[in-house]
Design an enzyme around this catalytic site. Structure first.
Site, PDB file in Angstrom:
ATOM      1  N   ASP A  21       0.878  -1.170   0.000  1.00  0.00           N
ATOM      2  CA  ASP A  21       0.000   0.000   0.000  1.00  0.00           C
ATOM      3  C   ASP A  21       0.912   1.216   0.000  1.00  0.00           C
ATOM      4  OD1 ASP A  21      -2.117  -1.723   0.210  1.00  0.00           O
ATOM      5  OD2 ASP A  21      -2.597  -1.261   2.288  1.00  0.00           O
ATOM      6  N   ASP A  80     -13.431  -4.032  -1.204  1.00  0.00           N
ATOM      7  CA  ASP A  80     -13.136  -3.655   0.181  1.00  0.00           C
ATOM      8  C   ASP A  80     -14.402  -3.812   1.039  1.00  0.00           C
ATOM      9  OD1 ASP A  80     -10.446  -2.698  -0.412  1.00  0.00           O
ATOM     10  OD2 ASP A  80     -11.401  -0.975  -1.352  1.00  0.00           O
TER      11      ASP A  80
HETATM   12  O1  1PR Z   1     -10.907   2.939  -5.081  1.00  0.00           O
HETATM   13  O2  1PR Z   1      -9.962   2.412  -7.303  1.00  0.00           O
HETATM   14  O3  1PR Z   1      -9.043   4.289  -5.967  1.00  0.00           O
HETATM   15  O4  1PR Z   1      -8.652   1.939  -5.316  1.00  0.00           O
HETATM   16  C1  1PR Z   1      -8.112   2.164  -4.056  1.00  0.00           C
HETATM   17  C2  1PR Z   1      -7.367   0.921  -3.661  1.00  0.00           C
HETATM   18  O5  1PR Z   1      -6.626   1.211  -2.474  1.00  0.00           O
HETATM   19  C3  1PR Z   1      -8.273  -0.242  -3.348  1.00  0.00           C
HETATM   20  O6  1PR Z   1      -7.723  -1.412  -3.881  1.00  0.00           O
HETATM   21  C4  1PR Z   1      -8.292  -0.321  -1.830  1.00  0.00           C
HETATM   22  O7  1PR Z   1      -8.332  -1.660  -1.390  1.00  0.00           O
HETATM   23  C5  1PR Z   1      -6.948   0.290  -1.465  1.00  0.00           C
HETATM   24  N1  1PR Z   1      -6.991   1.046  -0.206  1.00  0.00           N
HETATM   25  C6  1PR Z   1      -7.573   2.244  -0.025  1.00  0.00           C
HETATM   26  N2  1PR Z   1      -7.366   2.643   1.263  1.00  0.00           N
HETATM   27  C7  1PR Z   1      -6.665   1.710   1.861  1.00  0.00           C
HETATM   28  C8  1PR Z   1      -6.182   1.733   3.261  1.00  0.00           C
HETATM   29  O8  1PR Z   1      -5.588   0.768   3.747  1.00  0.00           O
HETATM   30  N3  1PR Z   1      -6.446   2.801   3.961  1.00  0.00           N
HETATM   31  N4  1PR Z   1      -5.723  -0.421   1.199  1.00  0.00           N
HETATM   32  C9  1PR Z   1      -6.411   0.695   0.951  1.00  0.00           C
HETATM   33  C10 1PR Z   1      -6.228  -1.578   1.120  1.00  0.00           C
HETATM   34  C11 1PR Z   1      -5.829  -3.628   1.921  1.00  0.00           C
HETATM   35  C12 1PR Z   1      -4.920  -4.588   1.329  1.00  0.00           C
HETATM   36  C13 1PR Z   1      -3.896  -5.000   2.359  1.00  0.00           C
HETATM   37  C14 1PR Z   1      -4.402  -6.344   2.785  1.00  0.00           C
HETATM   38  C15 1PR Z   1      -3.371  -7.190   3.452  1.00  0.00           C
HETATM   39  N5  1PR Z   1      -5.328  -2.346   1.780  1.00  0.00           N
HETATM   40  O9  1PR Z   1      -4.362  -4.198   0.167  1.00  0.00           O
HETATM   41  O10 1PR Z   1      -2.687  -4.968   1.728  1.00  0.00           O
HETATM   42  O11 1PR Z   1      -5.510  -6.146   3.658  1.00  0.00           O
HETATM   43  O12 1PR Z   1      -2.963  -6.626   4.632  1.00  0.00           O
HETATM   44  P1  1PR Z   1      -2.455  -7.517   5.835  1.00  0.00           P
HETATM   45  O13 1PR Z   1      -1.775  -8.705   5.251  1.00  0.00           O
HETATM   46  O14 1PR Z   1      -1.489  -6.638   6.576  1.00  0.00           O
HETATM   47  O15 1PR Z   1      -3.654  -7.870   6.644  1.00  0.00           O
HETATM   48  P2  1PR Z   1      -9.697   2.965  -5.924  1.00  0.00           P
END
Ligand code: 1PR
Length: 589
Positions: free
Chosen positions: A286, A444
């Site tokens: 991320d 999500d």
């Molecule tokens: O809506 O098309 O602009 O896409 C935004 C992208 O960014 C989406 O794929 C969304 O999942 C991601 N995203 C947005 N905000 C966050 C955040 O964390 N605040 N991250 C985010 C999503 C979740 C996973 C993470 C896994 C594994 N992160 O990618 O890497 O949950 O984590 P872990 O192994 O530590 O549990 P758009």
């Protein structure tokens, strides 16, 4: 920006598949006729092994890139191996080449259309007939066949007998065929000599099948429900359905063997245990700008990426390019970047993110996915960018797949409301142009607990572990804008809708589990992986190696993704692979 030699005559819109039907009088028809005559007269390719006469001392490779996708990885791999690239600008460039690589990307019909219009089809056939060193990759293999069913029938170059058809997803094999699979090598193909029992990376929905008519060409096959042709070889003419530029060290060795003279390469090790499609282990980064404006890898707990300190700064877990390179060396089967402020910021204004992709793709030879902010956008100067332009820039910068989050939710809601596929959503447009294997939808969802599954119109599941107030059920509410806004659609409904709209894969996060280290949400992964026939990547919650074997044994997930445990070095990718291997789960070692 990557030079796309035919870019002036080959825009995204001109790629919209204009099928050249089998019956039409295209230039290819006459070629097909000529090729058939050539085959009948049996005047070419008689003794392949005696014809291995690659030029030595020449460090230039001619590349046929018609601008339809990520050819940057092939370029990077060629350069990594010490060669310079000359781009084909005219058919004469093909005829003058000492060695030619043709990394076909995009749809079959669109590619043939471009080759025919530019006079490249004829030049390619002439070059191949002369038995000059040629390597086709993926679509670059399929185009050698007589025709394809992809948006067709559509005539191909007609050099190899056979029709390219679609994989059948009705027999439990997910389409596209995405991932690392094993080869059955039929004959000494030279360029495959280092592969042995190791996996190589495939991503495709169409395949050619071996038959009596083409058996002289087939150098290896692969099994995915059916046996299909993984590579062909005659003399100096080679083509592979898999992606050597994305198959790590093994893939680089295929390219090396093609590029260098025979004497420069020795037979390499062939240890390995590959027997079928492997379950993938994916490292996810991320990425966002921290408060100082530096692009950092961060990691949230249930999507909250700020430290719980007085300063409340964005958690900084490292530098994106460095970490991606490390995960590649550690054996990650894929690397994903999520630009997690993409919903807020305009990604094409976010040049550092594009730079991250460019630099990463120079040294990372496994698939790269990038997501965040893929949608239509009007910048501060009033210039409008389509989601297709945003995606194209990501592809040009080195992405193999793009991942769409929020915009896919809106598209699915609209589709379910109207029942009409407009063809205008980012998801539909990008998958039409680049193929659905290049489009991941990132979901999500957040659990909403229920006492009674009939309390909502969305698909609910019976929970393995009851909710905080003893609830036995939950539905999974989709969110947008990085989990900030819940939408009136469930993960089940979304997954089915986006599959119909053209998604090639689903990245299934779970906000409740993100960063918790307590394991994947098996109930959710099971629900979604049973609902669709495209591959599903389980994400969120990995905390130990056992969580990976749990998700693979209890669900139909094709891949498992983790972030925090890898960033914090609590568990290594290698230890995950070793554990899975011991548990009898096929992995790429
Ligand atoms: O809506 O098309 O602009 O896409 C935004 C992208 O960014 C989406 O794929 C969304 O999942 C991601 N995203 C947005 N905000 C966050 C955040 O964390 N605040 N991250 C985010 C999503 C979740 C996973 C993470 C896994 C594994 N992160 O990618 O890497 O949950 O984590 P872990 O192994 O530590 O549990 P758009």
């Amino acid at each position: 920006m990557e030079a796309a030699p035919f870019a002036s005559s080959y825009s995204a819109s001109s790629l919209s598949s204009r099928a050249v039907t089998a019956g039409s009088l295209s230039p290819t028809s006459s070629l097909l006729f000529r090729r058939n005559n050539i085959r009948n007269s049996n005047c070419k390719f008689k003794s392949p092994r005696n014809l291995s006469v690659r030029a030595s001392g020449d460090s230039v490779v001619t590349l046929l890139d018609y601008g339809a996708g990520n050819v940057r990885s092939v370029r990077n791999a060629i350069r990594h191996l010490g060669f310079d690239i000359k781009d084909v600008q005219t058919p004469e460039d093909i005829l003058k080449a000492n060695r030619l690589i043709f990394p076909g990307v995009g749809a079959f019909a669109a590619a043939m259309d471009v080759l025919n219009k530019n006079g490249m089809a004829e030049a390619l056939c002439t070059y191949i007939e002369k038995d000059l060193p040629f390597l086709g990759v993926c679509l670059g293999l399929q185009l050698l066949f007589e025709s394809s069913e992809e948006n067709g029938p559509v005539n191909g170059l007609g050099l190899i007998p056979g029709v390219v058809g679609r994989f059948d997803s009705s027999n439990d094999f997910r389409v596209p065929h995405i991932g690392w699979n094993a080869l059955q090598i039929k004959e000494d193909s030279e360029i495959l000599d280092d592969i042995g029992n190791r996996h190589v990376y495939f991503v495709h929905s169409y395949r050619a099948t071996p038959s009596d008519a083409n058996k002289e060409w087939v150098s290896s096959t692969c099994n995915y429900g059916v046996d299909f042709i993984a590579s062909v070889r005659r003399g100096n003419v080679h083509a592979v359905q898999f992606h050597p530029e994305k198959s790590g060290d093994v893939g680089l060795s295929v390219l090396r063997r093609f590029l260098y003279t025979k004497s420069a390469t020795t037979k390499g090790p062939t240890e390995g245990k590959a027997s079928k499609l492997a379950k993938r282990v994916i490292a996810c980064l991320d990425v966002r700008a921290n408060d100082k404006g530096d692009l950092v890898v961060t990691k949230g707990d249930q999507y909250d990426v700020r430290e719980h300190t007085k300063e409340n700064e964005v958690r900084n877990l490292g530098k994106p390019v460095e970490l991606a390179g490390q995960y590649y060396k550690d054996g990650a089967d894929e690397v994903s970047f999520l630009n997690i402020t993409g919903f807020r910021d305009f990604p094409l204004g976010d040049l550092p993110m594009l730079q991250v992709l460019r630099f990463t793709s120079e040294n990372v030879f496994v698939p790269l996915t990038v997501g965040g902010g893929i949608r239509d956008f009007t910048d501060a100067n009033g210039r409008h960018y389509t989601s297709l332009e945003v995606a194209s820039e990501y592809f040009r910068s080195g992405a193999d797949k793009i991942s769409i989050g929020s915009d896919a939710v809106y598209a699915a809601e609209e589709y379910l409301r109207t029942g009409v596929k407009t063809g205008k959503s980012s998801l539909e447009q990008i998958s039409r142009i680049y193929g659905n294997q290049a489009v991941v939808v990132s979901i999500d969802p957040r659990r909403v607990y229920l006492k009674n599954p009939n309390d909502v119109e969305f698909k609910a599941v019976r929970l393995t572990n009851p909710g905080p107030n003893g609830e036995d059920y939950a539905w999974y509410q989709c969110t947008v804008n990085g989990g900030r806004e819940g939408r009136p659609i469930g993960a089940f409904e979304l997954a089915k809708a986006v599959e119909e709209l053209g998604a090639g894969e689903i990245l299934l996060n779970c906000i409740d589990c993100d960063g918790q280290g307590k394991g994947f949400d098996i109930d959710l992964v099971k629900l979604i992986s049973d609902a669709v026939s495209i591959p599903v990547i389980a994400s969120s919650g990995a905390g130990a190696v056992k969580h990976f074997s749990d998700v693979f044994t209890e669900t139909n997930a094709s891949a498992a993704l983790a972030a925090g445990i890898f960033h914090r070095k609590e568990v290594s990718i290698q230890s995950v692979k070793e554990h899975l291997f011991k548990e009898g789960i096929e992995v790429r070692i």
